[in-house]
Design a protein around this motif. Structure first.
Motif, PDB file in Angstrom:
ATOM      1  N   LYS A  72       0.839  -1.210   0.000  1.00  0.00           N
ATOM      2  CA  LYS A  72       0.000   0.000   0.000  1.00  0.00           C
ATOM      3  C   LYS A  72       0.866   1.249   0.000  1.00  0.00           C
ATOM      4  O   LYS A  72       0.571   2.227  -0.691  1.00  0.00           O
ATOM      5  CB  LYS A  72      -0.926  -0.003   1.214  1.00  0.00           C
ATOM      6  N   ALA A  73       1.950   1.207   0.776  1.00  0.00           N
ATOM      7  CA  ALA A  73       2.862   2.352   0.810  1.00  0.00           C
ATOM      8  C   ALA A  73       3.499   2.575  -0.561  1.00  0.00           C
ATOM      9  O   ALA A  73       3.659   3.726  -1.003  1.00  0.00           O
ATOM     10  CB  ALA A  73       3.939   2.125   1.869  1.00  0.00           C
ATOM     11  N   ARG A  74       3.845   1.477  -1.242  1.00  0.00           N
ATOM     12  CA  ARG A  74       4.413   1.609  -2.596  1.00  0.00           C
ATOM     13  C   ARG A  74       3.395   2.224  -3.544  1.00  0.00           C
ATOM     14  O   ARG A  74       3.721   3.118  -4.333  1.00  0.00           O
ATOM     15  CB  ARG A  74       4.878   0.246  -3.114  1.00  0.00           C
ATOM     16  N   GLY A  75       2.163   1.739  -3.493  1.00  0.00           N
ATOM     17  CA  GLY A  75       1.132   2.285  -4.349  1.00  0.00           C
ATOM     18  C   GLY A  75       0.906   3.766  -4.114  1.00  0.00           C
ATOM     19  O   GLY A  75       0.732   4.545  -5.048  1.00  0.00           O
ATOM     20  N   GLU A  76       0.914   4.172  -2.838  1.00  0.00           N
ATOM     21  CA  GLU A  76       0.730   5.576  -2.507  1.00  0.00           C
ATOM     22  C   GLU A  76       1.892   6.423  -3.019  1.00  0.00           C
ATOM     23  O   GLU A  76       1.690   7.538  -3.517  1.00  0.00           O
ATOM     24  CB  GLU A  76       0.607   5.735  -0.991  1.00  0.00           C
ATOM     25  N   HIS A  77       3.108   5.882  -2.936  1.00  0.00           N
ATOM     26  CA  HIS A  77       4.281   6.611  -3.429  1.00  0.00           C
ATOM     27  C   HIS A  77       4.153   6.898  -4.922  1.00  0.00           C
ATOM     28  O   HIS A  77       4.342   8.048  -5.352  1.00  0.00           O
ATOM     29  CB  HIS A  77       5.546   5.794  -3.164  1.00  0.00           C
ATOM     30  N   PHE A  78       3.833   5.882  -5.705  1.00  0.00           N
ATOM     31  CA  PHE A  78       3.750   6.081  -7.148  1.00  0.00           C
ATOM     32  C   PHE A  78       2.522   6.907  -7.527  1.00  0.00           C
ATOM     33  O   PHE A  78       2.538   7.624  -8.532  1.00  0.00           O
ATOM     34  CB  PHE A  78       3.761   4.730  -7.873  1.00  0.00           C
TER      35      PHE A  78
END
Length: 417
Positions: free
Chosen positions: A220-226
């Motif tokens: 989820k953190a990766r998705g939010e970053h991108f």
């Protein structure tokens, strides 16, 4: 392919050669009949699709041509090997020195021959042979003048272009300890760097517990970053769109303004599609076929090492031959800043009234300028003047954009020796 592209002296010399040849022919009481068109498909126009089919018909099941097959194919009904081809001229393109030519090596041999023919006979410098130029070139090919052994060219035992690596990469991937990278070591290094690319971009920055995998929270953190990075890029482009198309300044595009933006956008897309054709349309018919796309993929796979070395120069801030997540993220930030700079500089170039915006009639000037600018860039990048762009030429094109956008290599230690 990544998504992110002495005429005078030579002309005089070749014109003199053609004039002398023409004068000699004119003095003959019985002019010799014109030679067959030996240039077609093999030289000008070079037709890699047809040549590739002929090559594999000659190569047989192993997909490579040895000296015996080379000689035998000369007598085939539709041969790859032409009367002017010589094994000792083609052999230096056997880069892995296995005594055979694969298609990539045979294509390089054909490309080299085309360049030499055009260098000598393309007197007007337009990248193709006119009737008189073609006649002279065919006579030279018929006489065997252009296929002497390729002395001094880089061949099988030598390293390919861009083989020299930054010292940090040599230290990391030199398995046999000889102080340089062999072709196999370069291949393994390119694969390792690709794996690094995925891990450093998609895993390591978000792997907070350090177990090498992403749990649901980390994903989820990766998705939010991108998502946020995409929003920043979208905001950058929206800023450009409103500044140059919002004529009434109300912060939105009305129907007329949106139509003008669509018109300009379509023009820019068509220009970039012409760039894609320049890179992949190798038979010059104006269409990019599936076969040409597959051939392009092969060329880019062959260029993996070159790409890896170039990327490292821009991203490896400490010069240790490895990329950290922080170095990669820093590079992505520099790319976004560079895009903003390039768009700003581009707008200013066509801002006739100096108000900081492109409005009304300035759009047409910008569109024409963009197309002319791309054509100049393509011509400059096409160093072998064959009308197409190979991966190394595309990388040169992209790096020219990067330089203008202020995106520079990070450390002199990463420069290729």
């Amino acid at each position: 392919m990544p998504r992110t592209l002495g005429f005078a002296c030579r002309g005089i010399a070749t014109a003199v050669a053609v004039c002398l040849a023409s004068a000699a022919v004119a003095q003959e009481s019985q002019p010799a009949p014109p030679p067959p068109d030996l240039c077609r498909d093999a030289v000008d126009p070079y037709n890699p699709g047809m040549e590739r089919g002929r090559f594999f018909a000659a190569a047989g099941v192993d997909g490579e041509i040895d000296e015996g097959e080379f000689a035998k194919n000369r007598d085939a009904q539709d041969p790859f090997i032409r009367p002017f081809d010589r094994w000792d001229a083609a052999k230096p393109f056997d880069r892995n020195a296995n005594g055979r030519l694969d298609w990539i090596e045979a294509d390089a041999y054909r490309q080299d021959l085309r360049k030499r023919v055009l260098d000598r006979f393309d007197t007007d410098g337009d990248g193709r042979l006119g009737p008189a130029e073609r006649l002279a070139a065919n006579r030279a090919l018929q006489g065997g003048e252009l296929t002497a052994p390729a002395k001094g060219r880089r061949g099988g035992s030598g390293p390919p272009e861009d083989a020299e690596a930054p010292p940090a990469l040599v230290r990391r991937f030199d398995r046999d300890g000889d102080g340089k990278l062999s072709e196999e070591e370069r291949r393994l290094a390119a694969e390792a760097l690709q794996q690094d690319h995925h891990r450093q971009r998609m895993i390591e920055p978000f792997d907070t517990d350090g177990d090498g995998e992403l749990n649901e929270e980390e994903r989820k953190a990766r998705g939010e970053h991108f998502r946020q990075r995409g929003e920043r890029m979208g905001a950058l482009l929206e800023e450009f769109r409103l500044r140059n198309f919002d004529l009434d300044g109300d912060g939105t595009l009305n129907e007329e303004e949106a139509a003008e933006f669509t018109r300009v956008q379509k023009h820019m897309q068509e220009t970039m599609q012409s760039v894609e054709r320049r890179i992949n349309d190798w038979d010059g018919d104006g269409q990019v076929t599936d076969e040409e796309r597959r051939a392009a993929q092969e060329r880019w796979q062959k260029a993996q090492w070159r790409i890896a070395v170039r990327m490292l120069r821009y991203m490896d801030a400490d010069g240790d031959g490895r990329l950290t997540p922080q170095e990669r993220l820093s590079f992505e930030d520099r790319v976004q800043d560079g895009i903003r700079k390039w768009l700003t500089d581009f707008s200013a170039r066509y801002d006739a009234d100096g108000d900081g915006r492109l409005l009304a009639g300035e759009h047409d000037a910008a569109m024409q300028g963009f197309r002319e600018d791309m054509n100049r860039r393509l011509a400059s990048a096409d160093v072998n003047r064959d009308g197409r762009l190979e991966p190394k030429e595309v990388l040169t094109l992209i790096e020219a954009f990067a330089q203008e956008a202020g995106i520079a290599p990070t450390k002199d230690a990463n420069a290729e020796e």
